[in-house]
Design an enzyme around this catalytic site. Structure first.
Site, mmCIF file in Angstrom:
data_model
loop_
_atom_site.group_PDB
_atom_site.id
_atom_site.type_symbol
_atom_site.label_atom_id
_atom_site.label_comp_id
_atom_site.label_asym_id
_atom_site.label_seq_id
_atom_site.Cartn_x
_atom_site.Cartn_y
_atom_site.Cartn_z
ATOM 1 N N GLY A 1 6.273 4.901 8.908
ATOM 2 C CA GLY A 1 5.306 5.996 8.977
ATOM 3 C C GLY A 1 5.235 6.488 10.412
ATOM 4 C CB SER A 2 2.868 8.684 12.113
ATOM 5 O OG SER A 2 1.651 8.020 11.899
ATOM 6 C CB THR A 3 4.542 6.820 16.812
ATOM 7 O OG1 THR A 3 5.926 7.104 16.541
ATOM 8 C CG2 THR A 3 4.446 5.954 18.048
ATOM 9 C CD GLU B 1 7.603 12.571 13.783
ATOM 10 O OE1 GLU B 1 6.509 12.008 13.790
ATOM 11 O OE2 GLU B 1 8.627 12.088 13.248
ATOM 12 C CD GLU C 1 12.874 1.081 12.004
ATOM 13 O OE1 GLU C 1 12.993 2.024 12.812
ATOM 14 O OE2 GLU C 1 13.226 -0.077 12.274
ATOM 15 C CB CYS D 1 12.099 9.547 10.081
ATOM 16 S SG CYS D 1 13.261 8.740 9.009
ATOM 17 C CE LYS E 1 -1.868 2.725 2.767
ATOM 18 N NZ LYS E 1 -1.699 3.864 1.843
HETATM 19 P P1 NAD Z 1 1.540 8.138 8.220
HETATM 20 O O1 NAD Z 1 1.565 7.277 9.434
HETATM 21 O O2 NAD Z 1 0.530 9.227 8.146
HETATM 22 O O3 NAD Z 1 1.286 7.236 6.925
HETATM 23 C C1 NAD Z 1 2.137 6.148 6.633
HETATM 24 C C2 NAD Z 1 1.366 5.154 5.790
HETATM 25 O O4 NAD Z 1 0.380 4.552 6.620
HETATM 26 C C3 NAD Z 1 0.628 5.784 4.600
HETATM 27 O O5 NAD Z 1 0.734 4.930 3.495
HETATM 28 C C4 NAD Z 1 -0.797 5.846 5.112
HETATM 29 O O6 NAD Z 1 -1.748 5.842 4.062
HETATM 30 C C5 NAD Z 1 -0.835 4.553 5.905
HETATM 31 N N1 NAD Z 1 -1.948 4.414 6.843
HETATM 32 C C6 NAD Z 1 -2.582 5.336 7.586
HETATM 33 N N2 NAD Z 1 -3.586 4.756 8.290
HETATM 34 C C7 NAD Z 1 -3.567 3.439 7.975
HETATM 35 C C8 NAD Z 1 -4.347 2.303 8.332
HETATM 36 N N3 NAD Z 1 -5.390 2.409 9.142
HETATM 37 N N4 NAD Z 1 -4.045 1.108 7.787
HETATM 38 C C9 NAD Z 1 -3.009 0.967 6.927
HETATM 39 N N5 NAD Z 1 -2.241 2.001 6.546
HETATM 40 C C10 NAD Z 1 -2.509 3.222 7.069
HETATM 41 O O7 NAD Z 1 3.022 8.709 8.008
HETATM 42 P P2 NAD Z 1 3.560 9.699 6.868
HETATM 43 O O8 NAD Z 1 3.008 11.060 7.119
HETATM 44 O O9 NAD Z 1 3.408 9.103 5.525
HETATM 45 O O10 NAD Z 1 5.128 9.697 7.164
HETATM 46 C C11 NAD Z 1 5.676 10.522 8.157
HETATM 47 C C12 NAD Z 1 5.988 9.729 9.393
HETATM 48 O O11 NAD Z 1 6.836 8.637 9.043
HETATM 49 C C13 NAD Z 1 6.744 10.528 10.432
HETATM 50 O O12 NAD Z 1 6.241 10.218 11.701
HETATM 51 C C14 NAD Z 1 8.174 10.021 10.276
HETATM 52 O O13 NAD Z 1 8.960 10.158 11.447
HETATM 53 C C15 NAD Z 1 7.949 8.593 9.911
HETATM 54 N N6 NAD Z 1 9.091 8.006 9.208
HETATM 55 C C16 NAD Z 1 9.922 7.192 9.919
HETATM 56 C C17 NAD Z 1 11.034 6.637 9.319
HETATM 57 C C18 NAD Z 1 11.961 5.755 10.111
HETATM 58 O O14 NAD Z 1 12.816 5.109 9.514
HETATM 59 N N7 NAD Z 1 11.820 5.694 11.427
HETATM 60 C C19 NAD Z 1 11.289 6.889 7.970
HETATM 61 C C20 NAD Z 1 10.404 7.709 7.262
HETATM 62 C C21 NAD Z 1 9.308 8.254 7.897
#
Ligand code: NAD
Length: 543
Positions: free
Chosen positions: A265-267, A426, A293, A327, A212
């Protein structure tokens, strides 16, 4: 017949092209940008190799020019999600049964395609769709992704070659197989390389995957999928499923064949996924491997022996490159009082000189726009609060403008307390918050740095005094999964600094290393006995 003991070519990190004015790579990139801008790409779902264009579509826009529709993405329904599960389960057996070298070849070929044929298109898509500068696109969508492909196959070779010892009269072997079922790979917007690595790392190890992508980085992801198809990835091994995350998750997460979640993605999103797995735990045929992550609140901690010029450059690059949407971006700094008088004017002056705008029209700019309206509003909220608050002062930037694109000027906030909201939460945008500490309070401030946020992703210390470097390194041992001494906390390179953090920053499974690949395999230990044992009695039983 494959009976060779193959070795993977030794990988080297893909050299970063400089994109100087007049260079061939710059010309090719400009042509690719013009082409994609004019095109309005139609992005399908890919299920079992079939490209499906749905009636319901979502526009993909340029963050720096939000009226410009760059592409239209098809959207999966719950029925598509079920079809993707069926396709992944069907494809798994023959994919997993291939010799590992055959799987590795697909990704080596993908690396080659990206290095040459698709480099400009991939970088252009990442610049247009995610508002990255040519340098930020090059280090992400080209170099890091090429590195993921090339290094991961080398790490896979190491995993397959590690075998147990055998005592006399027997032969012990370890077989390594991809997880049964399907992997659910969920991508963030901010790195094209991470988005493509999330499905490809498990696929390399013999898993089949449902990917996804993020709605705000669709074009780069789609080009990644096209590269994999051209590289010979069999149908159904990776199924590409843009769509409403809740709908897709409502089908995938309760399915008995879920083998793993590979998430960045996000925590908050990761916590939701983990809870859903817990709720469904009795349904699964195996314990899903949950690999994620997540967020960060990355620090730069300076001692009074630090070099002010080096510190200033690291803060500017660490906090503001890609608009602070890494991140690993530096978002809080601890500066000793005695350095602040020299550092502050330098930081403020440099910050005010930063150029920002449409990074695809003027390739010399340092910053573009933040990703979308939701992000713009969130960042603006922190700026407005700091402007109105007696606990903080905006010392540089603080302006924003969303008339054409989601632009936020690089902003530095000086906070009076180490627990001021923008020091601990964050934000994911171009805001650096600085806390100035009394030089004598070093120990106490180190403790505050370690304990004041829930995250532990990246962090950097700046000092020349070796005893102090040692003390800071020890006291911040648990505060960052990637720790830098006299360097900015961003820019991890595959094969050199495996990436990931602990605490609320994730499971620290280190993308771009063997450790990450190990999460997607199961081992079978085989003992073959060569001795003929015909008497049940042992020597100790003799009279
Ligand atoms: P996000 O959590 O908003 O989205 C990440 C993904 O999750 C997207 O594809 C989104 O559509 C999906 N998603 C959301 N709700 C969902 C659900 N119910 N079921 C399945 N998928 C779902 O994060 P973002 O805004 O895309 O990215 C930014 C975040 O990612 C920041 O918190 C950043 O710190 C983190 N990040 C971490 C690293 C790392 O290596 N630690 C690397 C890159 C980004």
């Amino acid at each position: 017949m494959t009976n060779a003991r193959s070795t993977i070519p030794d990988p080297v990190n893909e050299p970063v092209k400089p994109y100087r004015v007049g260079s061939l790579e710059r010309k090719q990139l400009e042509e690719a940008i013009a082409h994609l801008k004019a095109e309005k790409t139609q992005i399908p779902l890919v299920i079992n190799g079939e490209h499906i264009y749905t009636d319901s579509k979502e526009p993909v826009i340029c963050p720096h020019d939000h009226k410009h529709v760059l592409a239209e993405s098809s959207l999966a329904t719950k029925e598509h999600a079920q079809l993707a599960i069926d396709a992944a389960l069907n494809a798994r057996q023959s994919w997993a049964a291939l010799p590992w070298e055959a799987r590795a070849s697909v990704f080596l070929k993908a690396a080659e395609l990206l290095t040459h044929k698709y480099r400009s298109e991939m970088n252009a898509a990442t610049m247009l769709g995610q508002s990255k500068t040519c340098h930020q696109a090059e280090i992400d969508a080209a170099c890091e992704l090429i590195d993921f492909f090339r290094y991961n196959v080398k790490f896979a070779e190491q995993i397959y070659s590690e075998q147990p010892k055998s005592d006399a009269g027997m032969w012990n072997r370890t077989e390594v197989r991809g997880l049964e079922g399907f992997v659910y790979a969920i991508a963030p917007f901010n790195f094209t390389s991470i988005a493509v690595n999330l499905p490809t790392a498990p696929a390399l190890m013999g898993c089949s995957v449902i990917w996804k992508p993020s709605p705000t980085s669709m074009l780069g992801a789609w080009i990644g999928m096209k590269i994999l198809e051209e590289a010979g990835l069999p149908k159904g091994v990776i199924n590409f499923l843009p769509g409403d995350p809740q709908d897709i998750s409502s089908v995938l997460l309760p399915n008995e064949n879920l083998s793993s979640i590979h998430f960045t993605g996000s925590t908050a999103t990761f916590n939701y996924l983990w809870k859903e797995v817990g709720t469904n735990i009795d349904r699964y045929r195996q314990y899903p491997r949950i690999v994620g992550e997540t967020g960060g609140k990355d620090f730069v901690f300076a001692h009074n022996s630090a070099d002010v010029d080096e510190l200033s450059t690291a803060l500017i690059r660490g906090a503001f490159e890609y608009q602070g949407q890494k991140c690993s971006a530096a978002s809080r700094a601890y500066i000793p009082q005695s350095l602040w008088a020299k550092l502050k004017p330098k930081l403020v002056e440099t910050c005010q000189s930063i150029t920002m705008g449409d990074v695809t029209s003027d390739l010399s700019l340092f910053m573009g726009a933040v990703i979308d309206r939701r992000s713009f509003d969130k960042i603006k909220g922190y700026i407005d609060r700091a402007g109105a608050d007696s606990g903080a002062e905006i010392i540089a930037g603080g302006e924003y403008d969303d008339s054409k694109g989601f632009f936020i000027k690089p902003t530095i906030i000086e906070a009076k307390s180490a627990t001021y909201p923008s020091m601990v939460e964050e934000i994911f945008g171009p805001i650096l918050t600085v806390f100035v500490y009394a030089d004598d309070d070093l120990d106490e401030t180190l403790k505050m740095c370690d304990s004041s946020t829930k995250y532990a992703l990246t962090g950097a210390i700046f000092a020349k005094d070796r005893l102090v470097i040692d003390k800071m390194t020890k006291s911040l041992e648990n505060a960052a999964g990637n720790f830098y001494i006299n360097d900015k906390p961003t820019g991890a390179v595959v094969g050199q600094q495996p990436f990931g953090g602990a605490r609320a920053s994730g499971t620290n499974d280190k993308a771009g290393s063997k450790l990450n690949l190990l999460r997607f395999v199961s081992f079978r230990t085989v003992k073959e006995n060569f001795q003929s044992i015909t008497d049940y009695r042992y020597p100790f039983m003799d009279q």
